[in-house]
Write an enzyme that holds these catalytic residues in place. Structure first.
Site, PDB file in Angstrom:
ATOM      1  N   HIS A 154       1.067  -1.172   0.032  1.00 24.65           N
ATOM      2  CA  HIS A 154      -0.008  -0.259   0.074  1.00 24.65           C
ATOM      3  C   HIS A 154       1.032   1.047   0.194  1.00 24.65           C
ATOM      4  CE1 HIS A 154      -2.645   3.039   1.887  1.00 24.65           C
ATOM      5  NE2 HIS A 154      -3.877   2.223   1.654  1.00 24.65           N
ATOM      6  N   ASP A 209       2.983  -4.175   8.097  1.00 20.84           N
ATOM      7  CA  ASP A 209       1.841  -3.459   7.953  1.00 20.84           C
ATOM      8  C   ASP A 209       0.544  -4.604   8.070  1.00 20.84           C
ATOM      9  OD1 ASP A 209      -0.535  -2.301   7.045  1.00 20.84           O
ATOM     10  OD2 ASP A 209       0.382  -1.622   5.063  1.00 20.84           O
ATOM     11  N   GLN A 213      -4.526  -5.154   7.036  1.00 20.20           N
ATOM     12  CA  GLN A 213      -5.432  -6.304   6.516  1.00 20.20           C
ATOM     13  C   GLN A 213      -5.371  -7.551   7.452  1.00 20.20           C
ATOM     14  OE1 GLN A 213      -7.818  -5.239   4.437  1.00 20.20           O
ATOM     15  NE2 GLN A 213      -6.834  -3.271   3.597  1.00 20.20           N
ATOM     16  N   LYS A 273     -10.820  -0.683  10.542  1.00 13.79           N
ATOM     17  CA  LYS A 273     -10.803  -1.785   9.508  1.00 13.79           C
ATOM     18  C   LYS A 273     -11.341  -3.116  10.402  1.00 13.79           C
ATOM     19  CE  LYS A 273      -7.349  -0.304   6.450  1.00 13.79           C
ATOM     20  NZ  LYS A 273      -8.281   0.140   4.955  1.00 13.79           N
ATOM     21  N   CYS A 312      -4.894   2.275  -3.678  1.00 13.90           N
ATOM     22  CA  CYS A 312      -3.496   2.700  -2.855  1.00 13.90           C
ATOM     23  C   CYS A 312      -2.195   1.924  -3.444  1.00 13.90           C
ATOM     24  CB  CYS A 312      -3.911   3.230  -1.458  1.00 13.90           C
ATOM     25  SG  CYS A 312      -5.028   4.369  -1.104  1.00 13.90           S
TER      26      CYS A 312
HETATM   27  N1  C6P Z   1      -6.496   0.345   2.705  1.00 12.18           N
HETATM   28  C1  C6P Z   1      -8.123   0.048   1.317  1.00 12.18           C
HETATM   29  O1  C6P Z   1      -9.095   0.190   0.606  1.00 12.18           O
HETATM   30  P1  C6P Z   1      -5.134   3.724   6.932  1.00 12.18           P
HETATM   31  O2  C6P Z   1      -5.724   4.526   6.048  1.00 12.18           O
HETATM   32  O3  C6P Z   1      -4.147   4.568   7.659  1.00 12.18           O
HETATM   33  O4  C6P Z   1      -5.933   3.313   8.203  1.00 12.18           O
HETATM   34  O5  C6P Z   1      -4.649   2.492   6.425  1.00 12.18           O
HETATM   35  C2  C6P Z   1      -3.732   2.632   5.320  1.00 12.18           C
HETATM   36  C3  C6P Z   1      -3.585   1.211   4.870  1.00 12.18           C
HETATM   37  C4  C6P Z   1      -2.286   0.560   5.118  1.00 12.18           C
HETATM   38  N2  C6P Z   1      -1.889  -0.617   4.640  1.00 12.18           N
HETATM   39  C5  C6P Z   1      -2.890  -1.217   3.999  1.00 12.18           C
HETATM   40  C6  C6P Z   1      -2.537  -2.901   3.758  1.00 12.18           C
HETATM   41  C7  C6P Z   1      -3.968  -0.872   3.666  1.00 12.18           C
HETATM   42  O6  C6P Z   1      -4.852  -1.802   3.295  1.00 12.18           O
HETATM   43  C8  C6P Z   1      -4.436   0.535   4.046  1.00 12.18           C
HETATM   44  C9  C6P Z   1      -5.781   0.957   3.899  1.00 12.18           C
HETATM   45  C10 C6P Z   1      -7.780   0.732   2.495  1.00 12.18           C
HETATM   46  O7  C6P Z   1      -7.564  -1.003   0.969  1.00 12.18           O
HETATM   47  C11 C6P Z   1      -7.790   2.288   2.204  1.00 12.18           C
HETATM   48  S1  C6P Z   1      -6.803   2.652   0.636  1.00 12.18           S
END
Ligand code: C6P
Length: 430
Positions: A133, A210, A213, A236, A376
């Site tokens: 991401h 990270d 997910q 999430k 992203c």
């Molecule tokens: N992915 C998706 O629709 P935040 O926005 O900081 O809570 O998370 C960012 C982020 C970082 N790593 C991974 C693997 C992610 O999937 C995400 C967020 C969402 O896939 C929003 S772009």
């Protein structure tokens, strides 16, 4: 079209869990109740979490760690209880290793700025992957540019898994940190974090995972996998937006300089200098996400009640159903590996239909919410030769009927946009 009935569905969780989620019973269109398949972007909240948030505002809210009055003490108690819940949830040793941040992105930036700024030298290498991401790419690009460190990227195999042979080759004594997602938000690939960590440590590198997910969907144990940093988001995993977590090993966090400066993160301030507070306050400058953290605590209670193993098994059934049906559709390309290597999401692309048009019709005519775009992960999409894809991502409140709605929508969109290329069963060679 119906999701295949040949998949063993005995691991499915009861449909009655949906009753806990008020939003799931709203209609999107007349006669089309919401089919929410955008859980990888953000999940929905059960009544228990919504109540916990309104309760704190109605009965217990004040700023934390600042007052000696009843409400401040009560808020502080709930906020610190939330930290302890997170600690236990990911198997950390100490609550002071759990830092509340605004989210995964903020957690990764904290490590890049604080640890990276203090430790990276010109020529040092940060090893990340092509499936990351943007949140696990851009902060490393920024700190690499500032420090003279070099970014390297582990490629993927044909079927969308990490190329571990390439990882072995790229990992060297120059590698100072491996920054990798535990589950790709686009491919759904589950990465071998334990193997990555033990190899990275053997090479003298730290590991940042990270886990945006994975923490919401399967058991995660930071001690067992021995990761050095773990980042994830409350929104999430049934919690509110605006709160996330950085887990870090105590010795590492202790040695890192503060990231943001301000209230709470200090021990003593003079006009021209300050001394930082102990962990975790050192990394929680300013008023923290109080009610969101308390909401996240309620979300953890809820998830623990169902069980992360059970959630993972449920999602595997849905993924298998979706994967089997989608792989029968001509002109549809599934991104990422076979179900046994993936978590509860399936991204796909059509030859002739743009992902946005696709998602729009799914929403407007069938009430099915999916995500369309690059999710992203622009470099990954570029590597796959596409600019966008459509993604259906599941949670434990989705049921096979939801997969059926997705398939029905896909079938209709296909005939709408490409009447000449109607859905046909693929010929199998065997
Ligand atoms: N992915 C998706 O629709 P935040 O926005 O900081 O809570 O998370 C960012 C982020 C970082 N790593 C991974 C693997 C992610 O999937 C995400 C967020 C969402 O896939 C929003 S772009």
């Amino acid at each position: 079209m119906s999701a295949a009935k040949t998949v063993d569905q005995s691991a499915l969780l009861p449909e009655s869990l949906r009753d806990d989620f008020p939003i799931l019973s709203r209609d999107i269109l007349e006669g089309h109740p919401l089919v929410f398949l955008d859980n990888a972007a953000s999940t929905q909240r059960p009544r228990q979490v919504i109540d916990a948030i309104s309760n704190v505002y109605e009965h217990d809210y004040a700023n934390v760690h600042r007052g000696i009055h009843t409400l401040s003490e009560r808020s502080t108690e709930l906020y610190e209880l939330a930290r302890e819940k997170v600690r236990a949830f990911v198997g950390a040793k100490h609550a002071r290793e759990v830092i509340f941040t605004p989210g995964t992105t903020a957690s990764i930036n904290l490590v890049a700025r604080s640890w990276g700024g203090a430790n990276l030298q010109p020529g040092d290498e940060i090893l990340t992957t092509v499936m990351e991401h943007h949140s696990n790419l851009v902060p490393w690009q920024q700190i690499a540019a500032e420090t003279g460190a070099v970014l390297r990227h582990v490629p993927i195999t044909e079927d969308g898994r990490l190329d571990m042979a390439a990882f072995d080759q790229l990992l060297s004594e120059r590698t100072k940190l491996v920054a990798v997602c535990s589950i790709s938000n686009t491919l759904g690939t589950i990465n071998p974090i334990d193997e990555i960590t033990s190899k990275a440590h053997a090479a003298g590198a730290l590991v940042l995972v990270d886990a945006a997910q994975s923490v919401p969907h399967m058991p995660v144990d930071v001690l067992k996998s021995d990761v050095d940093f773990l980042a994830f988001s409350g929104h999430k995993m049934l919690g509110p937006s605006g709160v996330g977590i950085l887990y870090g090993k105590e010795s590492l966090l202790d040695a890192m300089p503060p990231f943001l400066g301000g209230g709470s993160m200090i021990n003593e301030v003079r006009l021209d200098s300050f001394t930082p507070a102990e962990l975790p306050a050192k990394f929680e400058a300013g008023t923290p996400p109080i009610a969101p953290a308390i909401g996240m605590s309620a979300a953890i209670d809820y998830l623990n009640h169902i069980g992360l193993e059970a959630i993972h098994r449920h999602e595997q059934v849905l993924t298998q159903l979706a994967y089997d049906a989608l792989s029968q559709i001509e002109g549809l390309r599934i991104l990422g590996p076979a179900p046994k290597h993936r978590a509860g999401l399936v991204s796909f692309a059509f030859e002739r239909i743009h992902a946005h048009e696709f998602a729009q019709v799914l929403n407007d005519q069938f009430g099915v919410a999916v995500r369309a775009g690059h999710h992203c992960t622009q470099p990954l999409h570029a590597l796959l030769g596409i600019s966008a894809s459509t993604r259906a991502s599941f949670y434990f409140y989705n049921q096979p009927e939801n997969v059926d709605c997705l398939l029905e929508g896909i079938s209709a969109v296909q005939s709408m946009f490409a009447p000449q290329g109607r859905r046909r069963r693929r010929k199998h060679n065997s």
